[in-house]
Motif scaffolding. Sequence first.
Motif: not given
Length: 549
Positions: A62-72
């Motif tokens: 049930g988890k949403h899409d995997e975080v592939v980029e997190n802009i700081d």
Amino acid sequence: MTTSPATEPAAPPPRARLEHRVPVRVRHYWKLLATCVAVVVALVVVAGKVRIAPIVTSQAAGKHDEVVENIDGTVDLFDATVAHTVTITYTEADYQRMFDEYMETGEKEYVRVDATVDGTLIRDVGVRLKGNSTLSGVTHEGRTRSLFEDRGGQGGPGGRPGMPEGGFPGMPEGGFPQMPGGGEGGNQGGGRGGPGGMMGGGFGRASLDSAKPEELPWLISFDEFAEGRRYQGRSEVAVRVSGMGGGTTVVNEALSLAVAAAAQQPTQRYAYTALQVNGRPVKARLLVEHPDEDFADSLGNGVLYKSLATGQFTYQGADPTEYEDDFKQVNNKGSHDLAPVIDLVKWANEASDADFDAQLADHVDVASFARYLALQNLLLNFDDMSGPGKNYYLWYDLDTKKFKVISWDHNLTFSGSATAGPHDTMSMGGGMGGFPGGGGDFQLPEGMELPEGFTPPGGGRGGMMGGNKLKERFLASGAFKKAYEDAYRELYQKIYADKAAEKALDQIAATLNTVRGADAAAVKTDVDKLRATVRQRAEALAKDTVIKG
């Protein structure tokens, strides 16, 4: 000696020939196979019309899409003490195409834009219109989209009638008069049946024009065109517009969010920003954290459901597809569905008074619900879970199997009577019974007649589109009066007696005056008006018997 010719072996009977064509293993186990076939046939006949709901326990599914980029970024986007900057650029053709689609069908399509947030450039960001009643009077190239157009003229979703062509008999030309708190110029909603508040301008706010995108309500999505991308851990941010209680600066919503956080209630973060769109004039706007999947994750282990403005808190059967106009699941899709919400709606509508009192704690976190309702009253919010906008989320805790109500959309807070008591019904514009949230039946303007069989959207108690059985039954029950009044006194102490509201308002005003694009005169007017309301509310409630305890 004569020998007789060899005799031909006799041909096996037809049945024997058929048996020899069937494999040996099948012949050996034919009884077991026949039993299996019989069982399948029986299941098809008996349960063929039964809806099978899969039960999935895997949380990973049930988890949403995997975080592939997190802009700081360079600074916390929701640091409310900082004046932020957001610049958006897009091709004019894409913008026009998006707006044409919305005016034609009501669908809110995303536009691909480049966004610069506090100096950080982010390409291929998605931006779309945000809101329902908020957009009811928006104009595009001279055309106004009516609140009732989505209902399909003579009929809308769920068979609810819509606005007849040319309006109702007796309707004033250009729509109803402007509701209190609306923009200058009276009826700015314009268009067919469009008051500045009810059927055209979006409940008392000034009209919106596609030619001024810097003033429109937006939803910014960082992952719409880049799957798995986040900005500081968030996938979506809402750009809010003004309501009746906060003027053009939306200080009422900012104050409500600040107060809710100070009272340790589940809420969204906010900040003010200078917004510039395609080189147009800079406008000071309020950014609010959007209750998306990432917001849901911050609440714990559970499922978040959004109540839709088109919804009704009524039981419509066990089929989830019947609730498409009522609720939208935000997270854990695939592992969970709407079943818990449907069960809650069914129980809240059908339980006897005795069962409601005895069993509410099995379905709802009673203490949390009491605090939610107390907070909405303290903030003079007529547009809460029982208001015309159905502005709330339901959080289903998978560990406790209980619901909590999460508040959302506070741009109509502080718009009612400051002297309203803890057990008074919140109403639009300071006690206008008969309008949404007014607690009375919808009153037509003099001389206006509705077509035979027409029912105002939403119907029910609480005005034209108000009402919620869960809230109504809770407040009407003596069993929960103490829980509600205890919560009310506690929150009053924090918000008003300890002056948390006034302190937050001072901070908001100080920050807003440093945001580029803010109108200093408008800020002063809005803040002074809100401060007067806060003080009047504090003084009026201090004399109430509930507060005195």
